[in-house]
Design a protein around this motif. Structure first.
Motif, mmCIF file in Angstrom:
data_model
loop_
_atom_site.group_PDB
_atom_site.id
_atom_site.type_symbol
_atom_site.label_atom_id
_atom_site.label_comp_id
_atom_site.label_asym_id
_atom_site.label_seq_id
_atom_site.Cartn_x
_atom_site.Cartn_y
_atom_site.Cartn_z
ATOM 1 N N PRO A 144 0.817 -1.220 0.000
ATOM 2 C CA PRO A 144 0.000 0.000 0.000
ATOM 3 C C PRO A 144 0.853 1.274 0.000
ATOM 4 N N PHE A 145 0.539 2.169 -0.905
ATOM 5 C CA PHE A 145 1.149 3.490 -1.052
ATOM 6 C C PHE A 145 2.628 3.455 -1.440
ATOM 7 N N ALA A 146 3.175 2.304 -1.780
ATOM 8 C CA ALA A 146 4.594 2.223 -2.148
ATOM 9 C C ALA A 146 4.873 2.961 -3.453
ATOM 10 N N ARG A 147 4.017 2.764 -4.431
ATOM 11 C CA ARG A 147 4.223 3.456 -5.709
ATOM 12 C C ARG A 147 4.145 4.972 -5.530
ATOM 13 N N ASP A 148 3.174 5.427 -4.737
ATOM 14 C CA ASP A 148 3.041 6.868 -4.475
ATOM 15 C C ASP A 148 4.293 7.415 -3.808
ATOM 16 N N ALA A 149 4.854 6.657 -2.870
ATOM 17 C CA ALA A 149 6.071 7.095 -2.181
ATOM 18 C C ALA A 149 7.244 7.195 -3.158
ATOM 19 N N ILE A 150 7.376 6.222 -4.046
ATOM 20 C CA ILE A 150 8.466 6.250 -5.045
ATOM 21 C C ILE A 150 8.296 7.455 -5.982
ATOM 22 N N ILE A 151 7.080 7.668 -6.435
ATOM 23 C CA ILE A 151 6.814 8.806 -7.333
ATOM 24 C C ILE A 151 7.143 10.118 -6.628
ATOM 25 N N LYS A 152 6.715 10.273 -5.390
ATOM 26 C CA LYS A 152 7.005 11.503 -4.633
ATOM 27 C C LYS A 152 8.509 11.680 -4.427
ATOM 28 N N CYS A 153 9.197 10.578 -4.179
ATOM 29 C CA CYS A 153 10.649 10.639 -3.983
ATOM 30 C C CYS A 153 11.344 11.136 -5.245
ATOM 31 N N PHE A 154 10.979 10.558 -6.397
ATOM 32 C CA PHE A 154 11.597 10.979 -7.652
ATOM 33 C C PHE A 154 11.190 12.393 -8.029
ATOM 34 N N THR A 155 9.954 12.758 -7.733
ATOM 35 C CA THR A 155 9.491 14.117 -8.030
ATOM 36 C C THR A 155 10.264 15.145 -7.214
ATOM 37 N N SER A 156 10.474 14.831 -5.933
ATOM 38 C CA SER A 156 11.207 15.763 -5.090
ATOM 39 C C SER A 156 12.681 15.835 -5.488
ATOM 40 N N CYS A 157 13.242 14.757 -5.992
ATOM 41 C CA CYS A 157 14.640 14.766 -6.457
ATOM 42 C C CYS A 157 14.795 15.590 -7.735
ATOM 43 N N MET A 158 13.736 15.650 -8.549
ATOM 44 C CA MET A 158 13.795 16.394 -9.799
ATOM 45 C C MET A 158 13.630 17.896 -9.588
ATOM 46 N N ASN A 159 13.052 18.281 -8.474
ATOM 47 C CA ASN A 159 12.832 19.708 -8.217
ATOM 48 C C ASN A 159 14.005 20.346 -7.550
#
Length: 159
Positions: A144-159
């Motif tokens: 549960p919520f693992a994909r969302d956490a990965i997406i948020k992690c990569f999004t924050s790394c790109m900003n």
């Protein structure tokens, strides 16, 4: 008591009796201990094949592609012993993991095509890397919520 609860969760068993046909289609005719043993055997075989395939990378790319792909398929199939093959297939093609399943199966097939029909070593290696990524993304769909956490992690790394 907790072992019984774990069995019921893995079986997806309700408190109602099932007929013989339902038991066969659920794949729950094996007892819990036998299913866990075969899960472990199949999963470990898959890991062993993937490691063997990786070790063969610089020796023989065809064997690398075959063993790596068979390893992933065996690891994926191991869960059939826990929940039954039909329940596994049903969950694989749930809307939340449909695209991940299709992409993963596509890279399994493309890897084998690259080594047997196209004879493209570099392409086989790329497909194996993509196979690994697709299998990882598919596996994360069960947490549960693992994909969302990965997406948020990569999004924050790109900003």
């Amino acid at each position: 008591m907790s072992m019984d609860k774990l069995r019921r969760v893995l079986n997806g068993a309700e408190d109602e009796e099932q007929g013989l046909t339902a038991q066969v289609f659920d794949g729950t005719t094996l007892n819990f201990g036998t299913r866990v043993k075969w899960f472990a055997i199949c999963f470990c075989t898959g890991v062993l094949f993937s490691i063997l395939g990786t070790a063969l990378l610089f020796v023989n790319v065809k064997l690398f592609g075959v063993f790596y792909t068979l390893g992933n398929i065996a690891a994926l199939a191991s869960t059939c012993f826990l929940m039954g093959p039909f329940k596994q297939l049903k969950r694989m093609f749930d809307p939340t993991r449909l695209i991940a399943t299709i992409v993963m199966l596509l890279f399994f097939a493309l890897t084998l095509c690259a080594v047997f029909w196209w004879n493209k070593k570099g392409l086989a290696i790329i497909f194996c890397v993509l196979q690994f990524l697709a299998m990882t993304w598919y596996s994360l769909s069960y947490i549960p919520f693992a994909r969302d956490a990965i997406i948020k992690c990569f999004t924050s790394c790109m900003n």
